[in-house]
Design a protein around this motif. Sequence first.
Motif, PDB file in Angstrom:
ATOM      1  N   PHE A  77      -9.455  11.164  -5.402  1.00  0.00           N
ATOM      2  CA  PHE A  77     -10.037   9.821  -5.523  1.00  0.00           C
ATOM      3  C   PHE A  77      -8.997   8.741  -5.217  1.00  0.00           C
ATOM      4  O   PHE A  77      -9.341   7.673  -4.693  1.00  0.00           O
ATOM      5  N   TRP A  78      -7.739   8.998  -5.552  1.00  0.00           N
ATOM      6  CA  TRP A  78      -6.677   8.057  -5.175  1.00  0.00           C
ATOM      7  C   TRP A  78      -6.595   7.986  -3.643  1.00  0.00           C
ATOM      8  O   TRP A  78      -6.525   6.885  -3.072  1.00  0.00           O
ATOM      9  N   ASN A  79      -6.635   9.135  -2.985  1.00  0.00           N
ATOM     10  CA  ASN A  79      -6.586   9.156  -1.527  1.00  0.00           C
ATOM     11  C   ASN A  79      -7.787   8.445  -0.924  1.00  0.00           C
ATOM     12  O   ASN A  79      -7.664   7.720   0.076  1.00  0.00           O
ATOM     13  N   LEU A  80      -8.950   8.645  -1.519  1.00  0.00           N
ATOM     14  CA  LEU A  80     -10.152   7.971  -1.027  1.00  0.00           C
ATOM     15  C   LEU A  80     -10.037   6.459  -1.209  1.00  0.00           C
ATOM     16  O   LEU A  80     -10.491   5.687  -0.355  1.00  0.00           O
ATOM     17  N   THR A  81      -9.419   6.042  -2.289  1.00  0.00           N
ATOM     18  CA  THR A  81      -9.188   4.613  -2.507  1.00  0.00           C
ATOM     19  C   THR A  81      -8.286   4.057  -1.414  1.00  0.00           C
ATOM     20  O   THR A  81      -8.514   2.953  -0.890  1.00  0.00           O
ATOM     21  N   MET A  82      -7.253   4.827  -1.042  1.00  0.00           N
ATOM     22  CA  MET A  82      -6.365   4.402   0.045  1.00  0.00           C
ATOM     23  C   MET A  82      -7.127   4.334   1.373  1.00  0.00           C
ATOM     24  O   MET A  82      -6.902   3.437   2.189  1.00  0.00           O
ATOM     25  N   ALA A  83      -8.032   5.276   1.595  1.00  0.00           N
ATOM     26  CA  ALA A  83      -8.854   5.251   2.807  1.00  0.00           C
ATOM     27  C   ALA A  83      -9.715   3.994   2.828  1.00  0.00           C
ATOM     28  O   ALA A  83      -9.836   3.322   3.864  1.00  0.00           O
ATOM     29  N   PHE A  84     -10.308   3.654   1.690  1.00  0.00           N
ATOM     30  CA  PHE A  84     -11.154   2.457   1.595  1.00  0.00           C
ATOM     31  C   PHE A  84     -10.349   1.195   1.872  1.00  0.00           C
ATOM     32  O   PHE A  84     -10.859   0.241   2.474  1.00  0.00           O
ATOM     33  N   LEU A  85      -9.097   1.168   1.439  1.00  0.00           N
ATOM     34  CA  LEU A  85      -8.246   0.016   1.730  1.00  0.00           C
ATOM     35  C   LEU A  85      -8.017  -0.104   3.234  1.00  0.00           C
ATOM     36  O   LEU A  85      -8.019  -1.210   3.787  1.00  0.00           O
ATOM     37  N   ASN A  86      -7.810   1.043   3.891  1.00  0.00           N
ATOM     38  CA  ASN A  86      -7.639   1.034   5.350  1.00  0.00           C
ATOM     39  C   ASN A  86      -8.897   0.542   6.054  1.00  0.00           C
ATOM     40  O   ASN A  86      -8.826  -0.177   7.050  1.00  0.00           O
ATOM     41  N   PHE A  87     -10.053   0.946   5.533  1.00  0.00           N
ATOM     42  CA  PHE A  87     -11.331   0.552   6.140  1.00  0.00           C
ATOM     43  C   PHE A  87     -11.715  -0.886   5.802  1.00  0.00           C
ATOM     44  O   PHE A  87     -12.671  -1.408   6.364  1.00  0.00           O
ATOM     45  N   LYS A  88     -10.975  -1.504   4.859  1.00  0.00           N
ATOM     46  CA  LYS A  88     -11.340  -2.827   4.326  1.00  0.00           C
ATOM     47  C   LYS A  88     -12.770  -2.814   3.780  1.00  0.00           C
ATOM     48  O   LYS A  88     -13.608  -3.673   4.089  1.00  0.00           O
ATOM     49  N   GLU A  89     -13.020  -1.792   2.963  1.00  0.00           N
ATOM     50  CA  GLU A  89     -14.317  -1.675   2.300  1.00  0.00           C
ATOM     51  C   GLU A  89     -14.526  -2.855   1.339  1.00  0.00           C
ATOM     52  O   GLU A  89     -13.555  -3.488   0.907  1.00  0.00           O
ATOM     53  N   CYS A 110      -0.826   6.583 -12.529  1.00  0.00           N
ATOM     54  CA  CYS A 110       0.325   5.722 -12.814  1.00  0.00           C
ATOM     55  C   CYS A 110       1.556   6.189 -12.052  1.00  0.00           C
ATOM     56  O   CYS A 110       2.343   5.380 -11.557  1.00  0.00           O
ATOM     57  N   SER A 111       1.711   7.497 -11.953  1.00  0.00           N
ATOM     58  CA  SER A 111       2.852   8.049 -11.215  1.00  0.00           C
ATOM     59  C   SER A 111       2.748   7.702  -9.731  1.00  0.00           C
ATOM     60  O   SER A 111       3.757   7.395  -9.077  1.00  0.00           O
ATOM     61  N   TYR A 112       1.523   7.738  -9.188  1.00  0.00           N
ATOM     62  CA  TYR A 112       1.336   7.384  -7.785  1.00  0.00           C
ATOM     63  C   TYR A 112       1.658   5.911  -7.551  1.00  0.00           C
ATOM     64  O   TYR A 112       2.276   5.547  -6.543  1.00  0.00           O
ATOM     65  N   ILE A 113       1.247   5.076  -8.487  1.00  0.00           N
ATOM     66  CA  ILE A 113       1.533   3.642  -8.358  1.00  0.00           C
ATOM     67  C   ILE A 113       3.033   3.397  -8.434  1.00  0.00           C
ATOM     68  O   ILE A 113       3.596   2.598  -7.678  1.00  0.00           O
ATOM     69  N   ASP A 114       3.703   4.097  -9.346  1.00  0.00           N
ATOM     70  CA  ASP A 114       5.156   3.976  -9.447  1.00  0.00           C
ATOM     71  C   ASP A 114       5.832   4.411  -8.155  1.00  0.00           C
ATOM     72  O   ASP A 114       6.832   3.830  -7.725  1.00  0.00           O
ATOM     73  N   ALA A 115       5.303   5.454  -7.538  1.00  0.00           N
ATOM     74  CA  ALA A 115       5.925   6.010  -6.336  1.00  0.00           C
ATOM     75  C   ALA A 115       5.641   5.177  -5.092  1.00  0.00           C
ATOM     76  O   ALA A 115       6.528   4.977  -4.259  1.00  0.00           O
ATOM     77  N   PHE A 116       4.418   4.669  -4.952  1.00  0.00           N
ATOM     78  CA  PHE A 116       4.015   4.020  -3.707  1.00  0.00           C
ATOM     79  C   PHE A 116       3.711   2.536  -3.844  1.00  0.00           C
ATOM     80  O   PHE A 116       3.418   1.875  -2.850  1.00  0.00           O
ATOM     81  N   GLY A 117       3.763   2.013  -5.084  1.00  0.00           N
ATOM     82  CA  GLY A 117       3.408   0.619  -5.291  1.00  0.00           C
ATOM     83  C   GLY A 117       1.906   0.454  -5.465  1.00  0.00           C
ATOM     84  O   GLY A 117       1.140   1.411  -5.311  1.00  0.00           O
ATOM     85  N   PRO A 118       1.444  -0.758  -5.756  1.00  0.00           N
ATOM     86  CA  PRO A 118       0.013  -0.977  -6.024  1.00  0.00           C
ATOM     87  C   PRO A 118      -0.874  -0.924  -4.798  1.00  0.00           C
ATOM     88  O   PRO A 118      -2.095  -0.890  -4.913  1.00  0.00           O
ATOM     89  N   SER A 119      -0.271  -0.927  -3.592  1.00  0.00           N
ATOM     90  CA  SER A 119      -1.047  -0.813  -2.341  1.00  0.00           C
ATOM     91  C   SER A 119      -2.114  -1.889  -2.222  1.00  0.00           C
ATOM     92  O   SER A 119      -3.203  -1.626  -1.720  1.00  0.00           O
ATOM     93  N   SER A 120      -1.825  -3.072  -2.737  1.00  0.00           N
ATOM     94  CA  SER A 120      -2.697  -4.266  -2.702  1.00  0.00           C
ATOM     95  C   SER A 120      -3.865  -4.199  -3.687  1.00  0.00           C
ATOM     96  O   SER A 120      -4.690  -5.120  -3.742  1.00  0.00           O
ATOM     97  N   LEU A 121      -3.940  -3.136  -4.489  1.00  0.00           N
ATOM     98  CA  LEU A 121      -4.991  -3.073  -5.506  1.00  0.00           C
ATOM     99  C   LEU A 121      -4.815  -4.186  -6.534  1.00  0.00           C
ATOM    100  O   LEU A 121      -5.798  -4.659  -7.125  1.00  0.00           O
ATOM    101  N   ASP A 122      -3.572  -4.597  -6.752  1.00  0.00           N
ATOM    102  CA  ASP A 122      -3.297  -5.681  -7.699  1.00  0.00           C
ATOM    103  C   ASP A 122      -3.863  -7.010  -7.218  1.00  0.00           C
ATOM    104  O   ASP A 122      -4.057  -7.927  -8.017  1.00  0.00           O
ATOM    105  N   LYS A 123      -4.144  -7.116  -5.928  1.00  0.00           N
ATOM    106  CA  LYS A 123      -4.709  -8.351  -5.378  1.00  0.00           C
ATOM    107  C   LYS A 123      -6.220  -8.245  -5.184  1.00  0.00           C
ATOM    108  O   LYS A 123      -6.941  -9.226  -5.328  1.00  0.00           O
TER     109      LYS A 123
END
Length: 303
Positions: A77-89, A110-123
């Motif tokens: 689901f984290w990966n799917l969220t990243m895909a959705f960000l790419n698609f600008k869903e 939380c570990s993924y966020i620490d490793a890769f950052g919020p990936s614009s989810l914070d915005k």
Amino acid sequence: MKQIFILIILVTTISCKGQNPNQIRFTYENFENEILKYEPIQRENVSDKDYKNGLRILNDTKSTVKNNASLLNDADFWNLTMAFLNFKEPKSNIEISFRKAISFENNNICSYIDAFGPSSLDKIIPELFYEFYNSCKEKSSTESPIDLKSYSTKNSLNYNLVLLIDKVSSSDNLYRKEKGKYYEDSIKLNEQRKLDSKNQHVIDSLYSQHKTYIGNSLVGKKFSYVMWSVIQHSNLEMMEKYLPVLQHAVKNKELDLVPFKMLIDRYYGLKHGFQIFGSQNGFGFEMADKKKKKEIEFKYGIE
């Protein structure tokens, strides 16, 4: 009459232009099943690169779970969220996917966020993102340190080895915990590099001694990722040396597949400028073409 018929066809054609016949209305309840049928269109504001990256992540996820919705986990689901960000869903779809990712008990988000950052989810979804991420940090700060002696005894592990790998884990993440400040602070950056160098020597020494990956069998599930993390933060020479070791570790259930894919992406990204699985967003690596992807998957025994 003929003119009216032609007009109807023209109106119908114009009204359908730009619509996606495969567009799915996602809800929290239907997401698992509908995402496996989803075939996204490329929106006008989405670059070819982002669209291809998102499509690769989506298709890899479908392939990983063999189109079985019940097999989707927090990492998927984290990966799917990243895909959705790419698609600008739409924000609503991104929020649903992220909620699914954090719904799992003992999830690793939380570990993924620490490793890769919020990936614009914070915005994009700041309320949900910060509610979750702040709760992670609060939980982490209030948790009692693990009793390594009891952990070792309970899991029939070598206490001295567990103690050492715990120290490696702590130092590997000492300054990376403050991700935003870490990259802006040259002093902390240099100090972390010194710790990384020491950890690399420790891992080399342990591997020379045990002749195998330091994973589930030797240090238990909790510390199975530590050797990988040190290698992930190392250099190309060390990555290249240990890629076959990690391949063997995954095959023998000593390490999960996801971190192994991350190492492959990091290695090929740094050496060749492209990644295979799309795990290294933010580093500027291109996605490999289908031929190269299949070649590397075959090389490392990834189905």
